[in-house]
Enzyme design. Structure first.
Site: not given
Ligand code: NDP
Length: 252
Positions: A63-64, A90, A155, A159, A190
């Protein structure tokens, strides 16, 4: 002579690497030759994501938002692969509410996952990135690093902060051979944005209408820029915030 953008011999750690954009970036870095450690909270997602890699990959539960867990994640990476060259910040969440309806607890949860986490991971990774001699920090921002949205005050604040954190690290760590940049994804299909489309009426159509390329992005659209920023060829690129958005940020 190595191929351009060759990452053979490097090790990348991708937070939130078990799905969505993080997994696509991990796969692209791996295809370019890096060994990858993917970090997430969900063991089943970690295991499923690992199946995408035949070799040079491992997963760690972390958990980051937890300082000790972040330290453990870096140590696990170093124990497993012996070095760390590329840190992809990420992991992220969103809670969609206007400010007047958002509790302090919700605000803090988003800031912790999206901004505090980046600071904790970068700080913990610094000695290894410095030791690499060619360290790379790649932070994932958003269109909400640039624009405001009524439903995303926390958010957007996080960001926006990610970009300024990347610039601060770029300045501070340039002398250590470390670059730090932000990628600003447009609207990418996603789990995160599938929820957004459920919660924000008309979002899907608005994104299509506003994006010059006329489509939602795919996680794979972020792979090339991550490989570039991680490569030796990008050694003079630092402190930048690069949109990958089908033209969204360029359009009125
Ligand atoms: P997802 O929800 O698919 O992925 C989010 C990831 O973050 C998961 O792998 C999750 O892992 C991990 N995560 C969340 N909280 C924690 C935590 N506390 N500790 C460890 N891992 C954590 O989203 P996206 O792939 O869309 O998003 C990835 C990044 O891209 C994010 O920063 C998002 O803000 C950014 N982003 C996304 C956009 C989009 O349109 N999709 C646009 C702009 C930015 P787990 O499930 O194991 O907790």
């Amino acid at each position: 002579m190595s191929r351009p953008f060759d990452l053979a011999g490097t090790v990348a750690l991708v937070t939130g690497g078990n799905g969505g954009i993080g997994l696509a970036i991990a796969r692209a870095l791996h295809a370019a030759g890096a060994a990858v450690m993917i970090a997430g909270r969900n063991d089943a997602k970690n295991a499923a994501a690992l199946a995408a890699f035949a070799d040079r990959a491992a997963a760690v539960i972390a958990d980051v938002t937890d300082e000790a867990a972040v330290q453990g994640m870096i140590e696990t990476t170093l124990t497993r692969f012996g070095r760390l060259d590329i840190l992809v910040l990420n992991a992220g969440i969103n809670i969609r509410k206007p400010a007047q309806e958002m509790s302090f607890e919700e605000w803090r949860a988003v800031l912790a996952a999206d901004l505090d986490s980046a600071f904790l991971c970068a700080r913990a990774a610094y000695p290894a990135l410095k030791g690499s001699g060619r360290g790379r920090v790649i932070a994932i921002g958003s269109m909400l690093s640039l624009f405001g949205a009524a439903f995303a005050p926390a958010y957007g604040a996080a960001k926006g902060g990610i970009v300024q954190l990347a610039k601060s690290l770029a300045v501070a760590w340039a002398a250590d051979g470390i670059t730090a940049n932000a990628i600003l994804p447009g609207w990418i299909d996603t789990d995160l944005t599938r929820t957004a489309r459920d919660q924000v009426p008309g979002l899907h159509e608005k994104v299509l209408a506003r994006t010059p390329m006329g489509r939602w992005g795919l996680p794979e659209d972020l792979g090339g820029i991550a490989v570039f920023l991680a490569s030796r060829e990008a050694g003079f690129v630092t402190g930048a915030a690069i949109p990958v958005d089908g033209g969204y940020a360029a359009a009125i």
